[in-house]
Write a protein that holds these residues in place. Structure first.
Motif, PDB file in Angstrom:
ATOM      1  N   ASP A 181      22.421   8.479   7.436  1.00  0.00           N
ATOM      2  CA  ASP A 181      23.740   8.907   7.929  1.00  0.00           C
ATOM      3  C   ASP A 181      23.559  10.223   8.677  1.00  0.00           C
ATOM      4  O   ASP A 181      23.279  11.258   8.058  1.00  0.00           O
ATOM      5  CB  ASP A 181      24.719   9.109   6.768  1.00  0.00           C
ATOM      6  CG  ASP A 181      25.135   7.807   6.120  1.00  0.00           C
ATOM      7  OD1 ASP A 181      24.641   6.736   6.543  1.00  0.00           O
ATOM      8  OD2 ASP A 181      25.953   7.852   5.183  1.00  0.00           O
ATOM      9  N   ILE A 182      23.691  10.184  10.009  1.00  0.00           N
ATOM     10  CA  ILE A 182      23.436  11.368  10.833  1.00  0.00           C
ATOM     11  C   ILE A 182      24.500  11.466  11.920  1.00  0.00           C
ATOM     12  O   ILE A 182      24.667  10.543  12.718  1.00  0.00           O
ATOM     13  CB  ILE A 182      22.053  11.312  11.517  1.00  0.00           C
ATOM     14  CG1 ILE A 182      20.950  10.946  10.521  1.00  0.00           C
ATOM     15  CG2 ILE A 182      21.727  12.637  12.205  1.00  0.00           C
ATOM     16  CD1 ILE A 182      19.676  10.457  11.173  1.00  0.00           C
ATOM     17  N   ALA A 183      25.194  12.583  11.958  1.00  0.00           N
ATOM     18  CA  ALA A 183      26.096  12.872  13.067  1.00  0.00           C
ATOM     19  C   ALA A 183      25.397  13.868  13.995  1.00  0.00           C
ATOM     20  O   ALA A 183      24.964  14.936  13.554  1.00  0.00           O
ATOM     21  CB  ALA A 183      27.406  13.454  12.558  1.00  0.00           C
TER      22      ALA A 183
ATOM     23  N   GLN B 251       0.826  -1.215   0.000  1.00  0.00           N
ATOM     24  CA  GLN B 251       0.000   0.000   0.000  1.00  0.00           C
ATOM     25  C   GLN B 251       0.855   1.258   0.000  1.00  0.00           C
ATOM     26  O   GLN B 251       0.409   2.311  -0.461  1.00  0.00           O
ATOM     27  CB  GLN B 251      -0.923  -0.026   1.218  1.00  0.00           C
ATOM     28  CG  GLN B 251      -2.009  -1.090   1.142  1.00  0.00           C
ATOM     29  CD  GLN B 251      -2.294  -1.700   2.500  1.00  0.00           C
ATOM     30  OE1 GLN B 251      -1.524  -2.495   3.014  1.00  0.00           O
ATOM     31  NE2 GLN B 251      -3.427  -1.320   3.085  1.00  0.00           N
ATOM     32  N   PHE B 252       2.089   1.140   0.534  1.00  0.00           N
ATOM     33  CA  PHE B 252       2.990   2.292   0.601  1.00  0.00           C
ATOM     34  C   PHE B 252       4.392   1.843   0.234  1.00  0.00           C
ATOM     35  O   PHE B 252       4.777   0.695   0.454  1.00  0.00           O
ATOM     36  CB  PHE B 252       2.989   2.906   1.998  1.00  0.00           C
ATOM     37  CG  PHE B 252       1.649   3.434   2.441  1.00  0.00           C
ATOM     38  CD1 PHE B 252       1.247   4.718   2.089  1.00  0.00           C
ATOM     39  CD2 PHE B 252       0.792   2.639   3.193  1.00  0.00           C
ATOM     40  CE1 PHE B 252       0.011   5.205   2.494  1.00  0.00           C
ATOM     41  CE2 PHE B 252      -0.443   3.124   3.598  1.00  0.00           C
ATOM     42  CZ  PHE B 252      -0.830   4.406   3.235  1.00  0.00           C
ATOM     43  N   LYS B 253       5.168   2.777  -0.304  1.00  0.00           N
ATOM     44  CA  LYS B 253       6.570   2.506  -0.608  1.00  0.00           C
ATOM     45  C   LYS B 253       7.489   2.904   0.526  1.00  0.00           C
ATOM     46  O   LYS B 253       8.641   2.453   0.580  1.00  0.00           O
ATOM     47  CB  LYS B 253       6.990   3.253  -1.880  1.00  0.00           C
ATOM     48  CG  LYS B 253       6.441   2.677  -3.170  1.00  0.00           C
ATOM     49  CD  LYS B 253       7.065   3.387  -4.372  1.00  0.00           C
ATOM     50  CE  LYS B 253       6.631   2.752  -5.672  1.00  0.00           C
ATOM     51  NZ  LYS B 253       7.285   3.402  -6.843  1.00  0.00           N
ATOM     52  N   THR B 254       7.015   3.775   1.421  1.00  0.00           N
ATOM     53  CA  THR B 254       7.842   4.222   2.539  1.00  0.00           C
ATOM     54  C   THR B 254       7.156   3.908   3.863  1.00  0.00           C
ATOM     55  O   THR B 254       5.918   3.907   3.960  1.00  0.00           O
ATOM     56  CB  THR B 254       8.135   5.730   2.479  1.00  0.00           C
ATOM     57  OG1 THR B 254       6.936   6.467   2.727  1.00  0.00           O
ATOM     58  CG2 THR B 254       8.714   6.118   1.121  1.00  0.00           C
ATOM     59  N   ILE B 255       7.975   3.659   4.873  1.00  0.00           N
ATOM     60  CA  ILE B 255       7.440   3.349   6.198  1.00  0.00           C
ATOM     61  C   ILE B 255       6.773   4.570   6.804  1.00  0.00           C
ATOM     62  O   ILE B 255       5.712   4.473   7.436  1.00  0.00           O
ATOM     63  CB  ILE B 255       8.568   2.837   7.105  1.00  0.00           C
ATOM     64  CG1 ILE B 255       9.237   1.611   6.473  1.00  0.00           C
ATOM     65  CG2 ILE B 255       8.050   2.504   8.500  1.00  0.00           C
ATOM     66  CD1 ILE B 255      10.562   1.224   7.113  1.00  0.00           C
ATOM     67  N   GLN B 256       7.384   5.747   6.605  1.00  0.00           N
ATOM     68  CA  GLN B 256       6.808   6.958   7.193  1.00  0.00           C
ATOM     69  C   GLN B 256       5.423   7.246   6.622  1.00  0.00           C
ATOM     70  O   GLN B 256       4.517   7.667   7.361  1.00  0.00           O
ATOM     71  CB  GLN B 256       7.727   8.151   6.948  1.00  0.00           C
ATOM     72  CG  GLN B 256       7.320   9.397   7.739  1.00  0.00           C
ATOM     73  CD  GLN B 256       7.451   9.208   9.241  1.00  0.00           C
ATOM     74  OE1 GLN B 256       8.518   8.886   9.739  1.00  0.00           O
ATOM     75  NE2 GLN B 256       6.361   9.396   9.982  1.00  0.00           N
ATOM     76  N   ALA B 257       5.226   7.002   5.337  1.00  0.00           N
ATOM     77  CA  ALA B 257       3.902   7.217   4.746  1.00  0.00           C
ATOM     78  C   ALA B 257       2.873   6.288   5.381  1.00  0.00           C
ATOM     79  O   ALA B 257       1.722   6.690   5.621  1.00  0.00           O
ATOM     80  CB  ALA B 257       3.963   7.000   3.239  1.00  0.00           C
TER      81      ALA B 257
ATOM     82  N   ASN C 185      15.690   4.129   2.806  1.00  0.00           N
ATOM     83  CA  ASN C 185      16.530   5.278   3.155  1.00  0.00           C
ATOM     84  C   ASN C 185      15.629   6.357   3.749  1.00  0.00           C
ATOM     85  O   ASN C 185      15.243   7.316   3.070  1.00  0.00           O
ATOM     86  CB  ASN C 185      17.263   5.782   1.915  1.00  0.00           C
ATOM     87  CG  ASN C 185      18.298   4.790   1.434  1.00  0.00           C
ATOM     88  OD1 ASN C 185      19.293   4.547   2.105  1.00  0.00           O
ATOM     89  ND2 ASN C 185      18.057   4.186   0.270  1.00  0.00           N
ATOM     90  N   GLU C 186      15.287   6.164   5.019  1.00  0.00           N
ATOM     91  CA  GLU C 186      14.323   7.035   5.682  1.00  0.00           C
ATOM     92  C   GLU C 186      14.797   7.406   7.077  1.00  0.00           C
ATOM     93  O   GLU C 186      15.470   6.616   7.756  1.00  0.00           O
ATOM     94  CB  GLU C 186      12.968   6.344   5.834  1.00  0.00           C
ATOM     95  CG  GLU C 186      12.274   5.938   4.561  1.00  0.00           C
ATOM     96  CD  GLU C 186      10.881   5.423   4.861  1.00  0.00           C
ATOM     97  OE1 GLU C 186      10.077   6.202   5.442  1.00  0.00           O
ATOM     98  OE2 GLU C 186      10.593   4.267   4.530  1.00  0.00           O
ATOM     99  N   LYS C 187      14.401   8.586   7.498  1.00  0.00           N
ATOM    100  CA  LYS C 187      14.482   8.976   8.904  1.00  0.00           C
ATOM    101  C   LYS C 187      13.056   8.911   9.426  1.00  0.00           C
ATOM    102  O   LYS C 187      12.181   9.632   8.948  1.00  0.00           O
ATOM    103  CB  LYS C 187      15.045  10.383   9.060  1.00  0.00           C
ATOM    104  CG  LYS C 187      15.148  10.842  10.513  1.00  0.00           C
ATOM    105  CD  LYS C 187      15.507  12.316  10.620  1.00  0.00           C
ATOM    106  CE  LYS C 187      16.932  12.589  10.207  1.00  0.00           C
ATOM    107  NZ  LYS C 187      17.332  13.991  10.517  1.00  0.00           N
TER     108      LYS C 187
ATOM    109  N   VAL D  11      17.546  13.433  15.394  1.00  0.00           N
ATOM    110  CA  VAL D  11      18.976  13.128  15.386  1.00  0.00           C
ATOM    111  C   VAL D  11      19.250  11.656  15.061  1.00  0.00           C
ATOM    112  O   VAL D  11      20.379  11.291  14.765  1.00  0.00           O
ATOM    113  CB  VAL D  11      19.609  13.498  16.742  1.00  0.00           C
ATOM    114  CG1 VAL D  11      19.327  12.439  17.789  1.00  0.00           C
ATOM    115  CG2 VAL D  11      21.095  13.736  16.602  1.00  0.00           C
ATOM    116  N   ALA D  12      18.217  10.817  15.102  1.00  0.00           N
ATOM    117  CA  ALA D  12      18.400   9.378  14.920  1.00  0.00           C
ATOM    118  C   ALA D  12      17.750   8.885  13.635  1.00  0.00           C
ATOM    119  O   ALA D  12      16.896   9.555  13.042  1.00  0.00           O
ATOM    120  CB  ALA D  12      17.809   8.622  16.111  1.00  0.00           C
ATOM    121  N   THR D  13      18.118   7.691  13.241  1.00  0.00           N
ATOM    122  CA  THR D  13      17.429   7.043  12.127  1.00  0.00           C
ATOM    123  C   THR D  13      15.977   6.794  12.492  1.00  0.00           C
ATOM    124  O   THR D  13      15.078   6.978  11.672  1.00  0.00           O
ATOM    125  CB  THR D  13      18.128   5.716  11.781  1.00  0.00           C
ATOM    126  OG1 THR D  13      19.500   5.985  11.502  1.00  0.00           O
ATOM    127  CG2 THR D  13      17.486   5.053  10.579  1.00  0.00           C
TER     128      THR D  13
END
Length: 344
Positions: A91-93, A37-43, A66-68, A108-110
């Protein structure tokens, strides 16, 4: 008979609401290849109502996402098709995040959590910054109203795969969390955090597993890329808060230390295994700590190191409050009977 078979079929499909049973809610399916139903987890998360009293399940097909992620809703289950097959990565510093003018760690996190009653299962959550940046990164650092300065960000600094805020009753099963830097797994809620990890792999630098509140980890593997300390705990919200690790394995770079604390803390390690590369260094109070009033509270039972045991992790449960025996130490005991993750 045909009519009976028809009714049974309706019940099996969860649509026999006309017979007094509500229609079953089907899971939401995420597929990066476009077959869900969705291509991204956030959606998928965003598609759910803000409030709920029962868990909402999101099934995630194998793929790299490739999601935050931001989860502010309660009763969310993220269930992957397989632990190694579902990869959520950014990739997050943390130093760069703060230098960009962000006032706190939200983002700040994935995976960033504010909701409660969250379950994570069969997932790999990676902060790849340290793996992909081999040299220092020079950034312009703006903090508040101070003039911007140049800052060298190391690839071993804070890199969070998971960071929680008000979250409580977080259950994590068969998941991998990876970073090269510190604070990889940061379930933080010093007032009321209740956290349960089972059969997980956690990898990182200093303090890379660092719960605040009550935490229980069972059957987990910890891989340390630091000579400072692998685990950390903040139990300053309540004298009974503790981090309990049962049947866990610790390994890492030559000379890695087991753990440390800056604030009030309480550690229990039961039936744990340590690699030969672990340093002969007890869990210690960090030099930058401002002090603790409840004293050193670090307890062991039946822990062993490849190549020989050190005296500091000899059995000493009898010195803990109530002198518990190893057989009574389980998740409910660790969480002070406030939550039974086995019932969810």
């Amino acid at each position: 008979m045909k009519q009976l078979a028809f009714i049974i079929g309706l019940l099996a499909m969860g649509i026999a609401h006309s017979f007094g049973q509500p229609k079953a809610k089907l899971p939401v399916v995420v597929d990066a290849a476009g077959k869900g139903q969705f291509k991204t987890i956030q959606a998928a998360i965003n598609s759910l109502p803000d409030s709920a009293t029962a868990d909402r399940v999101i099934l995630i097909k194998n793929g790299t996402y490739n999601e935050k992620l931001f989860i502010t809703k309660n009763h969310i289950v993220l269930k992957g098709e397989s632990e190694k097959g579902v990869v959520i990565t950014q990739d997050i510093a943390r130093d760069i995040w703060r230098c960009q003018g962000n006032a706190d760690d939200w983002g700040v996190a994935t995976m960033n959590l504010r909701g409660s009653d969250i379950t994570l299962q069969n997932l790999s959550v990676i902060n790849g910054y340290g793996f992909h940046h081999k040299a220092d990164t020079i950034v312009s650092c703006q903090v508040g109203s101070e003039p911007a300065t140049q800052k060298a960000v190391k690839n071993t600094g804070h890199q969070m795969a998971l960071r929680s805020f008000q979250t409580t009753r977080l259950k994590v099963l068969n998941c991998t969390f990876r970073a090269l830097g510190g604070d990889t797994v940061s379930p933080w809620n010093a007032a009321s955090g209740l956290f349960y990890f089972k059969d997980c792999t956690m990898e990182g630098g200093v303090d890379f597993y660092c719960p605040r509140g009550w935490a229980y980890a069972e059957g987990c593997t910890f891989i340390c890329h630091s000579k400072e300390a692998a685990i950390w705990h903040d139990g300053s919200g309540n004298p009974d808060q503790k981090t309990v690790l049962v049947n866990c394995t610790f390994k890492g770079d030559e000379g890695f230390k087991l753990g440390r604390y800056h604030r009030e803390s309480q550690f229990y390690l039961i039936n744990c295994s340590f690699a030969a590369t672990m340093a002969n260094a007890p869990v210690f109070q960090a030099a930058s700590s401002t002090g603790v009033k409840w004293g050193e509270r670090v307890y062991y039972y039946n822990c062993h190191r490849t190549g020989g045991d050190f005296a500091w992790f000899a059995n000493n449960l009898n010195k803990a409050k109530t002198a518990p025996v190893a057989s009574q130490i389980n998740a409910q005991w660790a969480l002070d009977q406030q939550w039974n993750p086995m019932l969810n």
